[in-house]
Design a protein around this motif. Structure first.
Motif, PDB file in Angstrom:
ATOM      1  N   ASN A  47       0.823  -1.216   0.000  1.00 55.54           N
ATOM      2  CA  ASN A  47       0.000   0.000   0.000  1.00 55.54           C
ATOM      3  C   ASN A  47       0.855   1.264   0.000  1.00 55.54           C
ATOM      4  O   ASN A  47       0.405   2.314   0.432  1.00 55.54           O
ATOM      5  N   LYS A  48       2.099   1.153  -0.452  1.00 53.95           N
ATOM      6  CA  LYS A  48       3.004   2.307  -0.484  1.00 53.95           C
ATOM      7  C   LYS A  48       3.318   2.731  -1.922  1.00 53.95           C
ATOM      8  O   LYS A  48       4.410   3.203  -2.221  1.00 53.95           O
ATOM      9  N   GLU A  49       2.344   2.562  -2.815  1.00 51.88           N
ATOM     10  CA  GLU A  49       2.592   2.895  -4.219  1.00 51.88           C
ATOM     11  C   GLU A  49       2.808   4.394  -4.414  1.00 51.88           C
ATOM     12  O   GLU A  49       3.668   4.813  -5.189  1.00 51.88           O
ATOM     13  N   ASP A  50       2.014   5.209  -3.723  1.00 50.14           N
ATOM     14  CA  ASP A  50       2.163   6.663  -3.861  1.00 50.14           C
ATOM     15  C   ASP A  50       3.536   7.126  -3.377  1.00 50.14           C
ATOM     16  O   ASP A  50       4.144   8.023  -3.982  1.00 50.14           O
ATOM     17  N   TYR A  51       4.011   6.526  -2.307  1.00 52.41           N
ATOM     18  CA  TYR A  51       5.339   6.898  -1.779  1.00 52.41           C
ATOM     19  C   TYR A  51       6.435   6.545  -2.780  1.00 52.41           C
ATOM     20  O   TYR A  51       7.343   7.349  -3.030  1.00 52.41           O
ATOM     21  N   LEU A  59       7.159   1.800   9.601  1.00 52.95           N
ATOM     22  CA  LEU A  59       7.436   2.268   8.245  1.00 52.95           C
ATOM     23  C   LEU A  59       6.488   3.386   7.834  1.00 52.95           C
ATOM     24  O   LEU A  59       6.895   4.342   7.159  1.00 52.95           O
ATOM     25  N   THR A  60       5.214   3.293   8.233  1.00 50.41           N
ATOM     26  CA  THR A  60       4.241   4.333   7.874  1.00 50.41           C
ATOM     27  C   THR A  60       4.602   5.678   8.486  1.00 50.41           C
ATOM     28  O   THR A  60       4.475   6.724   7.845  1.00 50.41           O
ATOM     29  N   VAL A  61       5.080   5.669   9.722  1.00 47.36           N
ATOM     30  CA  VAL A  61       5.448   6.919  10.398  1.00 47.36           C
ATOM     31  C   VAL A  61       6.569   7.625   9.636  1.00 47.36           C
ATOM     32  O   VAL A  61       6.508   8.826   9.348  1.00 47.36           O
ATOM     33  N   ILE A  62       7.608   6.885   9.278  1.00 47.10           N
ATOM     34  CA  ILE A  62       8.759   7.518   8.622  1.00 47.10           C
ATOM     35  C   ILE A  62       8.450   7.882   7.177  1.00 47.10           C
ATOM     36  O   ILE A  62       8.910   8.909   6.668  1.00 47.10           O
ATOM     37  N   THR A  63       7.630   7.075   6.478  1.00 46.88           N
ATOM     38  CA  THR A  63       7.308   7.392   5.086  1.00 46.88           C
ATOM     39  C   THR A  63       6.417   8.633   4.984  1.00 46.88           C
ATOM     40  O   THR A  63       6.558   9.418   4.040  1.00 46.88           O
ATOM     41  N   GLU A  64       5.508   8.814   5.931  1.00 45.44           N
ATOM     42  CA  GLU A  64       4.676  10.022   5.917  1.00 45.44           C
ATOM     43  C   GLU A  64       5.519  11.269   6.131  1.00 45.44           C
ATOM     44  O   GLU A  64       5.340  12.288   5.453  1.00 45.44           O
ATOM     45  N   GLU A  65       6.466  11.208   7.069  1.00 41.23           N
ATOM     46  CA  GLU A  65       7.345  12.355   7.294  1.00 41.23           C
ATOM     47  C   GLU A  65       8.230  12.616   6.082  1.00 41.23           C
ATOM     48  O   GLU A  65       8.401  13.758   5.636  1.00 41.23           O
ATOM     49  N   ASP A  66       8.787  11.559   5.523  1.00 39.42           N
ATOM     50  CA  ASP A  66       9.658  11.705   4.363  1.00 39.42           C
ATOM     51  C   ASP A  66       8.873  12.170   3.141  1.00 39.42           C
ATOM     52  O   ASP A  66       9.366  12.980   2.338  1.00 39.42           O
ATOM     53  N   ASN A  67       7.656  11.674   2.988  1.00 37.89           N
ATOM     54  CA  ASN A  67       6.831  12.073   1.845  1.00 37.89           C
ATOM     55  C   ASN A  67       6.465  13.552   1.920  1.00 37.89           C
ATOM     56  O   ASN A  67       6.429  14.254   0.900  1.00 37.89           O
ATOM     57  N   GLU A  68       6.194  14.034   3.125  1.00 36.51           N
ATOM     58  CA  GLU A  68       5.886  15.462   3.295  1.00 36.51           C
ATOM     59  C   GLU A  68       7.080  16.336   2.929  1.00 36.51           C
ATOM     60  O   GLU A  68       6.944  17.345   2.226  1.00 36.51           O
ATOM     61  N   GLN A  69       8.253  15.949   3.399  1.00 40.21           N
ATOM     62  CA  GLN A  69       9.462  16.708   3.071  1.00 40.21           C
ATOM     63  C   GLN A  69       9.765  16.628   1.574  1.00 40.21           C
ATOM     64  O   GLN A  69      10.161  17.630   0.952  1.00 40.21           O
ATOM     65  N   ARG A  70       9.545  15.458   0.983  1.00 40.16           N
ATOM     66  CA  ARG A  70       9.846  15.311  -0.449  1.00 40.16           C
ATOM     67  C   ARG A  70       8.876  16.125  -1.297  1.00 40.16           C
ATOM     68  O   ARG A  70       9.262  16.677  -2.339  1.00 40.16           O
TER      69      ARG A  70
END
Length: 360
Positions: free
Chosen positions: A224-228, A315-326
């Motif tokens: 479920n991390k296709e958008d990331y 993984l969801t916690v770090i990907t959300e933070e990284d996705n926001e910064q990206r």
């Protein structure tokens, strides 16, 4: 006596001194007092402004500390640890099932052999059949027990459990800091310095896990991390466009991005999936909702187990933070591409005009 001088009794009278009060002097003293108070207020205001500037600088430093290379490093660490935790979790379940099946088989055989006796059989055929069955069961139990000892299933199981706890102990402090507001977080550089040696020690722990289990762990985490993953590819594409040295190619790519900006950021034109936005028509809405309900009811246990696991939460916690910064970086890159496109267009236009003037 009248012609005599008055007797001096110690009082000295200064005839030149002005005994009358001067109003201008008092007004000057009042204005000086007001001037001093105003200067004090100005100094206090300057100090407050300097304090506010210092606070803003500290805030900017904190935000910069949790962005860029520091956040990318922590994101890679958490991604690695979450994948290791998921892999170890599946391996632990697999090896536990082997041990449990072997114990269950031995328990069934011992119970059956204890409750049944060959002397109770009426015919020799029954005795022969049960003796064959008991022989096969005892032989298979001995083989399974020997395989468990040869392949060290129990020792591996204990090693996997210990290593999983170490990976969890490494990743949870970092994940906890990321869940806090930026002001209340510790320094990202301090976290990197503190956990660097622990991360290297965990990576050195080489464990023998089948590739099939690793593939299952990867699918469980990133189904479920296709958008990331797509945002990572888009960010790389924007960097490649900005780094393009050919003027004509850069203008071409920049124009394409400018025309298809909405599609580029919102994945328009791709086939709809369950994880994407839900579009329900007026006529087929009921059937669509029925199919959607059937899909989730059929796979609810599977997705509940995958989405609520500790590795997926980390993984969801770090990907959300990284996705926001990206996303913020992608917007900045797009603005830089637009500025460069405007400068190049004006430069090309000036060169074209100068060539026309020379030809004329």
């Amino acid at each position: 006596m009248s012609n005599e001088e008055p007797i001096n009794i110690g009082i000295i009278v200064d005839n030149d001194s002005d005994t009358n009060s001067d109003p201008t002097a008092s007004s000057d003293s009042i204005t000086n007092i007001f001037m001093k108070e105003e200067k004090i207020k100005v100094k206090e205001g300057v100090k407050e402004k300097e304090k506010e500037k210092e606070k803003e600088k500290e805030k900017e430093k904190e935000e910069e500390n949790w962005s860029g290379a520091n956040l990318e490093t922590l994101c890679k660490w958490i991604q690695t640890s979450s994948l290791q935790i998921a892999t170890l979790d599946i391996a632990i379940q697999y090896y536990r099932s082997i041990v449990r099946r072997n114990v269950l088989l031995g328990l069934v055989f011992s119970t059956a052999s204890g409750s049944l006796s060959l002397s109770q059989m009426n015919s020799s055929q029954q005795q022969f059949a049960y003796s064959v069955i008991f022989t096969i069961l005892s032989f298979s139990t001995a083989i399974f027990t020997g395989l468990i000892k040869i392949y060290q299933i129990q020792e591996r199981l204990e090693e996997f459990i210990q290593l999983k706890q170490e990976w969890i102990g490494f990743s949870l402090p970092i994940t906890t800091e990321i869940q806090l507001p930026v002001k209340e977080r510790k320094s990202a550089l301090d976290l990197i310095t503190k956990h660097k040696n622990k991360y290297l020690d965990l990576l050195k722990r080489d464990i023998d896990i089948p590739n099939s289990i690793k593939g299952q762990a990867y699918k469980r985490l990133y189904h479920n991390k296709e958008d990331y993953i797509k945002n990572i590819a888009k960010y790389k594409k924007l960097k490649e466009v900005l780094a393009c040295t050919d003027v004509h190619c850069f203008i071409k790519y920049a124009d394409e991005l400018d025309e298809n900006e909405y599609k580029f950021f919102h994945n328009i034109g791709e086939p709809l999936r369950w994880s994407n936005c839900i579009c329900i028509g007026m006529t087929s809405g009921y059937n669509y909702l029925a199919e959607l309900y059937k899909f989730f009811m059929t796979n609810k246990d599977k997705y509940a187990d995958e989405n609520t696991g500790l590795s997926n939460i980390i993984l969801t916690v770090i990907t959300e933070e990284d996705n926001e910064q990206r996303t913020h970086k992608m917007n900045n890159l797009l603005n830089e591409i637009r500025d460069r496109r405007y400068r190049l267009s004006s430069y090309v236009k000036r060169n074209h005009d100068s060539e026309l003037n020379i030809s004329v």
